[in-house]
Each structure stands twice: as C-alpha cells, then as structure tokens.
Enzyme design. Structure first.
Site, short mmCIF file in Angstrom:
data_model
loop_
_atom_site.label_atom_id
_atom_site.label_comp_id
_atom_site.label_asym_id
_atom_site.label_seq_id
_atom_site.Cartn_x
_atom_site.Cartn_y
_atom_site.Cartn_z
N CYS A 138 0.83 -1.20 0.00
CA CYS A 138 0.00 0.00 0.00
C CYS A 138 0.86 1.25 0.00
O CYS A 138 0.43 2.32 -0.41
CB CYS A 138 -0.93 0.01 1.20
SG CYS A 138 -2.44 -0.86 0.84
N LYS A 164 1.23 3.38 -3.09
CA LYS A 164 0.14 4.25 -3.57
C LYS A 164 0.66 5.66 -3.80
O LYS A 164 1.52 6.13 -3.06
CB LYS A 164 -0.97 4.32 -2.51
CG LYS A 164 -2.02 3.25 -2.65
CD LYS A 164 -3.02 3.34 -1.54
CE LYS A 164 -4.13 4.33 -1.86
NZ LYS A 164 -5.33 4.08 -1.03
N ASP A 195 -15.78 4.08 0.35
CA ASP A 195 -14.87 2.93 0.25
C ASP A 195 -15.05 2.20 -1.08
O ASP A 195 -14.13 1.57 -1.58
CB ASP A 195 -15.14 1.94 1.40
CG ASP A 195 -14.70 2.55 2.73
OD1 ASP A 195 -13.77 3.39 2.68
OD2 ASP A 195 -15.28 2.23 3.77
N ASP A 220 -14.62 -4.37 -25.27
CA ASP A 220 -15.26 -5.63 -24.85
C ASP A 220 -16.75 -5.42 -24.59
O ASP A 220 -17.57 -6.28 -24.89
CB ASP A 220 -14.61 -6.13 -23.55
CG ASP A 220 -13.26 -6.78 -23.82
OD1 ASP A 220 -13.08 -7.35 -24.91
OD2 ASP A 220 -12.39 -6.70 -22.93
N GLY A 238 -11.01 4.22 -8.41
CA GLY A 238 -9.82 3.59 -8.96
C GLY A 238 -8.73 3.48 -7.92
O GLY A 238 -8.93 3.77 -6.74
N HIS A 239 -7.58 3.08 -8.40
CA HIS A 239 -6.43 2.93 -7.52
C HIS A 239 -5.19 3.31 -8.32
O HIS A 239 -5.03 2.90 -9.46
CB HIS A 239 -6.33 1.46 -7.07
CG HIS A 239 -5.16 1.20 -6.18
ND1 HIS A 239 -5.25 1.27 -4.80
CD2 HIS A 239 -3.88 0.90 -6.47
CE1 HIS A 239 -4.05 1.00 -4.29
NE2 HIS A 239 -3.21 0.78 -5.28
#
Ligand code: FAD
Length: 755
Positions: free
Chosen positions: A419, A422, A452, A492, A542-543
C-alpha cells in the site's frame, strides 16, 4: 537511446519541429541529460526541409526525400511527441496551451514554429490566394492547383506574389512541373502564363547584384512577366488590385511574401519585435522570459537581425541545443553570432541552379547537383538515425537539481511496496481534482461523493456485463495513452452489444518528484476521461500506485438487455465475416520502438486505435450479427478461432481482402513483429492452407496482436453488403467482408486460408 531510470526532474518542451529543433533532438538523443524529460509539440509529423521543397514541387524529389520524419527522431531523442498545435502560452504558470489536449507544463521552453505569410494584412489574400506557409498545407494545395490547370482547356494565368528566393524558386518549380504534366497530357500549346509580382524595385532584394541579373535573365528566357514596384493592396477573385491603381488578372495566386508571426504570440506577454516575432538575446534566450528560448524564423535576435531563411534556423540548432543544456544544468548560456554571409543556392525548376555568396555568383547543372549533394547529406543526418545500444542512465547530472530535490529523490529510491506504493493523497487529489467525470443518475456513489466503494444501480430487466483490461504504455504521450487504454477497455463491452455504465481505473505512474507525478497522472486521466465521457461512462473510482512504467487499465461495467447480447458463439454457416478496422498495430508499434516506423504510419495506427467501436457494434447488431468479438491481443486468427470453437463451424478466410494499416505490410516484410506474435503463431495448427496461401504477404498479419482493434462479426449474407456500406458511412473506412462461415467438418483445421 538511453533508458532513464532517474525520475523526471525537469521538463524541456520543444515547441515546433523546425530546422533548429531537429538538431536539438538529435543532440539530446546522442547525449541525454538523466532526469530531463524532452517533449516535442508539433502540428505536423513530417517537417518540410525548405532547401528541398522547390525540388519536391518540381518533381525531382518524393515526399520522404524532402521531409524529416519527426516520429522516429523524437523516439531517438527519448522525447515524448505530442502531435498538436500550440494556440497560446500561459507563461506565468509555465504551460503551453494546445488545441486538442490539456496544457503542457514546462520548466524550460524552446520555440521554433517558423513564420506564416502575411495574408492577414492584405484584404482578400486569405480568401483568394494560396499561402505557401505552412508549407505542408501548400503541398496539398499544389496537387489541387495542378489538377485545375490540367482540367482546363484554355491557358491559365498563374501569379506568385513575393519575389524573394522562396517566390522566385517556387514559381520556376511550378512552371517546370506543370510544363511536364501538360506535355505528358499532350497539351504542349496550353502553357500557362506566369507572373511574378513584388513591391520592391528589384527581384531577390537580399541577394547580390550578379544573382539578381542572372535570375532576371532566366525569368525572361522562360517568359515570366515580372511586375516590380507593384504593392498589392487587395486581392479579389481572379485579380490583384495594386496600390498604384493597376490590376493584374490571374486565375491562380500563390502568396510567398515576407513572413509574419503567429498571432497568438501577441497574447503571451513575451517581448516581441514590431513584426510580432520573439525578441531574443545573442544566447537565443527571450529578453523578457529567462525560461523561454526561440530560434529560426520566429526569433528576432536583437543584436544580429537577419533575413528569415532556413539557413539561419539550421545554424542556430547547435548553439540552441548547447544553451538549453547549459541552462538545465544551472549554467549561463553562451552568446552566438550568426554569420553575415551565406551560400545561397536557388534552383531554376529543371536540374539547374544558381549559387551566390558575398558578391560572387555561378550557375550551371553542376550547381544543382552540388546543392542536391548538400541537401541529401543534411537530410541523412536526421532520417537515417544510428541504432544505439540501450543503456541505463542512472546518476543525476550535476547542477540539474538543488539539495532539497536530491533529498526528495533519495526518498523516491526508498519508496515502499504494497500500500506504500500508492500515489500520495495530495498528488492524487490535485490530479483528479482537475477532472470532472460524466454524472449518471444510476451511479449512486461515485467519484463526486467518494466512499470505500462505488455503488451503481442495475435497472430492472437489465443484466450487468463486466470486463477488465490493463496494459503498460506503448506511446510517449500519457494523454494519448489514456485515450487508447479507455477505448480498448470499452471495446469488450461494445462487442457484447452492451452499453457501458461505469468504470474503475487502475493506474501506475513512474516514480518521481510530486509535481511530475501529478502532471503525468492528470494528463493520462484527462485522456481516459475524454473517451469515457464520450461513451457516457462514469468513472466511479480507482487505484493509483507508483511503479517502473506508466500503465493503465479499467474495469468496466455495462448494461444490456438479456436478448440483445452478442456472443462469440452463434456463427451460422453461410454468414459473411465482417471486420470493422484495419490490422497492423502490433507490428507498427514494434517498428516504432526500433525507429523503423514512419511518423505518419504511427499517426494512422493511433487514429484507428482511438476510433470507438460503439457505432460499429450497433450497426452489426442491427444487421442481424449472429456473433461478435473485438480483435485484440490474440490477433485476428486467435479471436476468430475462439468464435469458431464457441460456434461449432468452419470458416474460409480471404487473405487478400484483409484491411491493413498503412506501413504494416512494410514492417512485417522487414521481419518486425510484436513480441506477442510467436505466441499467436502457435495457432497456425488451426489453418488449412490452400495452394500455399501462407506465402501470401498478408499472412503474418493474421497473428498480429491488436490494441483497441476493430470488431469481428458474422452477419447473414443477405445483409452483409449493406452492413459494410453503413459501417463505412459511420466512419469505419476499412470495414470489409473478409470471409465466410461454413458448416463444421471433422477436420482439425477449421480455418481455410484462401490467398
Ligand atoms: C518556397 C520556399 C522555399 C524556400 N527555400 C529556402 C531555401 O532554399 N533556403 C533557405 O534558407 N530558406 C528557404 N526558405 C525559407 C525557409 O522555409 C524558412 O526560413 C524556414 O523554414 C524557417 O525555419 P524554421 O525552423 O524557423 O521554421 P519551419 O521550418 O517553418 O518549421 C516550423 C515548425 O513548427 C511547426 N509549427 C508551426 N506552428 C506551430 C504551432 N502553433 N504549434 C506546433 N507546431 C507548430 C510546423 O509544423 C513546423 O514543423 C524558403 C521558403 C519558401 C516558402
């Protein structure tokens, strides 16, 4: 090319791909500064070389002979190449404002955008005359002009306004080429009438007396009517109105007058001269803004005024490169004095030229060959780039950063994984804060009200379609990459006949100082949002983490009616196979990495990758498509075999009908393939090769992995032609029928290849 593992500390932005910047790119490619990121912003992918343009018009050279391909040159320099046009400058915040992308941040800016003809100052000139600058646009106009002249029965009157070197040489080149074209068409008696118009008392006012005399004779021998002392006050359709009251009737008017400056420079706050060009010191540094340099026609060197000529722009290249390097490394730039006398070589249309320097002048066929030798040698330096060992650049160049920044870089080296990798909350907040994703009523909790997790609603009667895609960047442009990644992921959803609803992004940005990470992330996400918004898809979260390379992917949710889903299975014998986009992105980008792809090929491939499959999918569904998929990493054959297996059919594939992107045939024939190609080739066991079809030149392209490729669908034969017609109307210019579905046989090779 040196692979930089050092984080980006400074951004050097080169605006315009003019004669000076090509030298800067070459020099930085040979000797990069670790920690400096180069970005080239240019309106055109191919920079015309002024010395060879008249030869191009005269028919002695092809397009590639007379242009420098900025794509491979930028790649050689390790530069990001943003194919766009600057329309302004936010000098206070150090940002270049572009027509089609978010502003581009710089630490140091160099401007080499040339000049434009002064059509704006003469009423009617912009409407009724063809401006020679920008020269690339002129090349297209020239083809139209030649077609008009050939299409007319009577003799045409052609006038060139401006009798400097450019005007004289252009007129003689046009005359030579049109003469040959008319002769080839059997129209020897229909030679156009030629006029050269200038407000000066003599032609070639900046050249020596001998040169002027020679050209006066040459123009007279060729029947050109020279109108000196004629200041054009207005241009009407088919007529020049001069200040002295006289009129000159013309059918075609070419405008090659004194160069003007781009109008937007006036709004930048940069110190400009009376004509609107950027005032620079002997070092080529702006006299008002120390973080801006300028060279070529756009620059006005305060202490050494010179005429606007390519020769000066070329000569300024090396000192400009040296001074940009010095300033980046914290040193003072050095002054440069341009030469006063220079060799001028002007062609006369046929392979004959006149040379002058100081007060001498010579002419002859040999002068033309001498000029050609000089020009070709110059072009080779930029179009034949040495292959360089990939080498890792590690240390930070001294002077590039101060102590505080060095400390920040040491922290970067010790960044955590997990993490801890990030991207910092502040950076993320600032980068994403600039974006405003599309809002949808069925997104209950999304980016506008982060939590979250995102919450979306599935309307009654609809089913939800999920997909995920992720890959690392293959272009040196985060904004373009963001668009391609989003378009690829949406493919897709469209292939299934669904409507996209929401997207989650997963992004990796290279380690770096905060400002650079923020900039890169916001450029990439701005690109992605442009595409997602266009498809009414809400980015809901997102991340983002730091890593070695820029990468982006999306998990996308779509909504569909249960009975409208298009699947891979369902192909019916007798159906026609339709492919909506051309093949070749894999081989083209493999070639690009090796500097073997022409810039315009890559431009074409990117255009194709940015085209959405949304309309195509709707059209295929409306045409009764029995099965559909999007063509991506497994290549055409790989995805076709998936459809065959799911449908229980055989297929006949016609190689000669495959649509191919420009350049892809050349690159496969040079043996350049994507690294995924060998994996895809394994599927050749599914192929029955009729009469040596595998020797067909397009054969390797059925294995070529595609990024954001087209749709492959089976459509009832009765609807296929109309479907292709409609696809073309929707903008899928390469859509075509590539084969037919047949009943399943027991053979192990369900794909019959037909040459
Ligand atoms: C017909 C003709 C023949 C000539 N022959 C000769 C000759 O033989 N010898 C000679 O010395 N000179 C010649 N000249 C003059 C010569 O063309 C110019 O002096 C020279 O091109 C100037 O070079 P530059 O590097 O300043 O800009 P340019 O060569 O004009 O390059 C400018 C670059 O910037 C890009 N650009 C422009 N605006 C923007 C923007 N807003 N955003 C992003 N990119 C932008 C353009 O696409 C281009 O790549 C000739 C001119 C003409 C018209």
């Amino acid at each position: 090319m040196k692979k930089a593992t050092v984080p980006v500390l400074k951004d050097l932005v080169l605006l315009g791909g003019g004669h000076s910047h090509i030298a800067v790119l070459k020099r930085f490619g040979m000797r990069p500064i670790p920690g400096v990121r180069l970005t080239l912003i240019c309106r055109d992918t191919h920079a015309p070389y002024s010395g060879m343009l008249p030869g191009l018009i005269a028919g002695h050279y092809g397009f590639d002979d007379a242009h420098i391909d900025l794509g491979p040159l930028a790649r050689f320099a390790g530069a990001q190449f943003f194919h766009d046009e600057a329309i302004g400058l936010d000098a206070a915040n150090r940002r270049v404002l572009c027509r089609d992308r978010p502003p581009v941040a710089y630490d140091l800016l160099s401007i080499n955008i040339g000049a434009t003809p002064n059509t704006a100052q003469v009423p009617g000139a912009a409407e009724h005359a063809v401006a020679v600058k920008p020269i690339d646009r002129f090349v297209a106009h020239w083809h139209d002009l030649a077609a008009r002249v050939l299409g007319r029965k009577d003799a045409v009157r052609i006038g060139v306004v401006g009798a400097g070197a450019g005007g004289v040489e252009l007129l003689l080149s046009v005359r030579h080429r049109l003469g040959r074209m008319l002769a080839q068409a059997g129209r020897t008696g229909a030679d156009p009438e030629y006029h050269l118009i200038t407000d000066t008392d003599e032609i070639l006012p900046t050249h020596n007396r001998r040169m002027r005399r020679k050209f006066t004779r040459i123009l007279s021998e060729r029947g050109v009517q020279v109108h000196t002392g004629h200041r054009v006050a207005r241009v009407d359709a088919g007529r020049l109105r001069c200040q002295d009251g006289s009129d000159i009737a013309l059918d075609e008017i070419l405008w090659v007058t004194m160069a003007g400056a781009a109008p937007w420079l006036a709004e930048t706050g940069l110190a400009l001269d009376d004509a609107g060009f950027i005032r620079v010191a002997d070092t080529l540094r702006s006299v008002s803004h120390p973080d801006v340099f300028a060279a070529g026609d756009v620059a006005s060197v305060v202490n050494h005024p010179r005429e606007k000529a390519g020769v000066f722009a070329v000569r300024q290249g090396p000192p400009l490169a040296r001074n940009l390097r010095r300033v980046l490394l914290g040193k003072e730039p050095k002054p440069f004095t341009p030469q006063r006398k220079y060799l001028s070589l002007i062609g006369t249309g046929e392979k004959y030229a006149v040379a002058s320097r100081a007060n001498w002048s010579v002419e002859g066929r040999w002068v033309w060959f001498w000029k050609e030798w000089i020009d070709r040698r110059f072009m080779r330096k930029f179009n034949e780039l040495p292959e360089m060992e990939e080498e890792e650049a590690t240390g930070i160049a001294r002077g590039l950063a101060d102590e505080e920044v060095i400390k920040e870089i040491s922290n970067i080296a010790m960044r955590c994984g997990g993490c801890g990798a990030k991207v910092g909350a502040n950076v993320l907040e600032r980068a994403l804060g600039r974006l405003s994703p599309v809002k949808r009523d069925d997104v209950l909790i999304g980016l506008h009200e982060p939590d979250d997790a995102a919450v979306v609603e599935v309307p009654d009667g609809k089913v939800m379609v999920h997909t995920v895609d992720f890959f690392r960047s293959f272009v040196d442009d985060a904004y373009v990459f963001g668009q391609v990644a989003a378009n690829h992921a949406l493919g897709d959803i469209f292939a299934m006949g669904a409507e996209p609803q929401s997207a989650l992004a997963i992004a990796t940005v290279p380690y770096g100082v905060e400002a650079k990470v923020e900039e890169e992330l916001s450029q990439m996400m701005a690109g992605a949002l442009k595409v997602l918004d266009g498809a009414n898809t809400a980015l809901v979260g997102g991340h983002t983490s730091e890593g070695a390379e820029l990468a982006l992917g999306f998990s996308i949710n779509g909504l569909a009616d249960r009975d409208r889903i298009m699947r891979k299975g369902g192909m019916t014998p007798g159906d026609k196979l339709i492919l909506t986009k051309a093949l070749g992105t894999g081989t083209l980008f493999a070639a690009d990495m090796r500097l073997k792809a022409k810039g315009r090929w890559i431009e074409g491939a990117l255009r194709s990758m940015l085209q959405s499959n949304e309309d195509g999918a709707r059209c295929l569904f409306a045409s009764g498509a029995s099965a559909c998929t999007d063509v991506t990493g497994f290549g055409l054959l790989g995805h076709l075999v998936e459809m065959i297996r799911a449908s229980g059919v055989d297929v006949a594939l016609e190689l000669s009908s495959l649509p191919i992107l420009d350049g892809a045939l050349e690159t496969v024939q040079s043996g350049i393939f994507s690294s995924l190609q060998p994996e895809n080739v394994r599927l050749r066991r599914a192929i029955r090769d009729i009469e040596g079809a595998s020797a067909h030149p397009l054969y390797p392209l059925i294995f070529d992995p595609q990024t954001a490729g087209g749709l492959l669908a089976s459509v009832p034969a009765a609807n296929a032609r109309a479907c292709v017609g409609e696809l073309k109307r929707l903008g899928y210019e390469h859509a075509t029928i590539i084969g037919e579905v047949a009943a399943e046989t027991d053979a192990l090779e369900p794909v019959t290849l037909i040459a």
